[in-house]
Design an enzyme around this catalytic site. Sequence first.
Site, short mmCIF file in Angstrom:
data_model
loop_
_atom_site.label_atom_id
_atom_site.label_comp_id
_atom_site.label_asym_id
_atom_site.label_seq_id
_atom_site.Cartn_x
_atom_site.Cartn_y
_atom_site.Cartn_z
N LYS A 1 0.85 -1.20 0.00
CA LYS A 1 0.00 0.00 0.00
C LYS A 1 0.89 1.24 0.00
O LYS A 1 1.93 1.27 0.67
CB LYS A 1 -0.89 -0.03 1.24
CG LYS A 1 -1.95 1.08 1.28
CD LYS A 1 -2.85 0.92 2.50
CE LYS A 1 -3.95 1.96 2.58
NZ LYS A 1 -4.84 1.78 3.73
N SER B 1 -9.76 1.66 2.74
CA SER B 1 -8.92 2.44 1.86
C SER B 1 -7.86 1.64 1.12
O SER B 1 -7.33 2.13 0.12
CB SER B 1 -8.23 3.55 2.65
OG SER B 1 -7.37 2.98 3.63
N SER C 1 -9.83 -0.70 6.92
CA SER C 1 -9.28 -0.58 5.57
C SER C 1 -8.56 -1.80 5.03
O SER C 1 -8.19 -1.82 3.85
CB SER C 1 -8.33 0.61 5.49
OG SER C 1 -9.11 1.77 5.33
#
Length: 487
Positions: free
Chosen positions: A79, A154, A178
């Site tokens: 990420k 997210s 997330s």
Amino acid sequence: MELYSKTLNEISKDIKDKKVTIKEVLDSVYKRIDKLEPKIGAYITLTKDASYKRAEELQKKLDNGEDIGALGGVPIAIKDNICTKNIKTTCASKMLENFEPIYNATVIEKLEDAGAIIIGKTNMDEFAMGSSTETSYFKRTANPWDTERVPGGSSGGSAACVSADMAYASLGSDTGGSIRQPASYCGVVGLKPTYGLISRYGLIAFASSLDQIGPFGKTVEDTALMLNVIAGHDKKDTTSASIEKKDYTKCLVNDVKNIKIGIPRDFVNDGINKDVKEAYDKSINKLKELGAEIVDIKLEYAKYSLATYYIIATAEASSNLGRYDGIRYGHRAKEFSDLIDLYTKSRTEGFGDEVKRRIMLGTYVLSSGYYDAYYKRAQQVRTLIVQEFKKNFEKCDVIMIPTAPNTSFKMGEHSTNPLEMYLEDIFTVPVNIAGLPAISIPGGFASNGMPIGLQFITKAFDEEKLLQIAYTYEQNTEFKSKKPSIN
Ligand code: GLN
């Protein structure tokens, strides 16, 4: 079977047994990425050249009979809020569009020590604020099961790339869901470890008392293999816990007899989609059939966790994001008249709407006139939620709830109403508030074909029980063998 569609465990064995070369594995994954990335948009940055160089080095080592580590030669995605040395780390924000960290996050060091190959940085909601990956400054990511729908957020890019076989596993971060929510929307496994089990050093902070890094995998076993590598105390993170190193694959036994599963019916029944409810009820029966004991429990304070979360998370965010002033970090406005004007313009230009909304909310709840009414009260409710979980874990070993009240929604569906979007987090935020570990695994499919996630929660540092029950459920259901048909 194409190499890219194997699991992490399978491919790493194939590499070590020299059934395939690391280059062949990389070729297969990058070919898949080249083909699908235009449709999915999972990555912000790809590190092809560096990956091939590293593959060569690792292969040489392997051919010389050296140990290349538990993840030796396996392509992994990260990420884009986790710092990678000399590789852009943008947080999907214009603010950090050109930020190249000069150091690695501890989890990256650990992955590299274990021989993993970092193949790219994945798309996300800006500064990890969102539940759909739509607040990214750069692009949207599509759900591999239906490209008109969101992958969740997210960590949407990290979930989508594993779901579409564009990486064997990935790392995400989970402040309020997330990792788990996108895992559930994309039909993969997502683990949010206990707060403190994984070092946060090098994770760009959103809300420091809630943030936690965790893995996405195609299977529970792959997730455990990733956890083995990234868990452990780090003196660079004062909130990292000193607990002994464990082998999380040891607990992967197909057995839930004598495990007590807590079911908070009242909490789950509220505002949840019919298909999700049906899948949840079926899962309860399945686990009962497998020999688990089902116990009714109450989570009365959990319904306040959304309100609590959006006060605490925004308060912490408003403080953490203060460092982006155009001087120390990030985007700097080209023209300005004085220092205040420089701050204002840089932040106005650098941050997107959702980030600004959270900074304003956070500043408000921390302001002297409202601190007691909002922030202090939220901290008090946080304590009640922690205590309620503690009491429930005297009655059961694991709590089972859906991961999200709905399956993936269409892009744009909630974009104009932030409150609607926040409601998607109802089943994930209580876990962060209490600092507990939780896992989302595939738990069924809705009538429109979209994956449904099932979530297990245990007490702190009881990841072994969590993985055991998730593994047993996975081994006794068909969901893991289904893949999105995208090609
Ligand atoms: N969806 C939640 C939010 O918008 C959680 C985000 C996260 O876990 N990073 O804050």
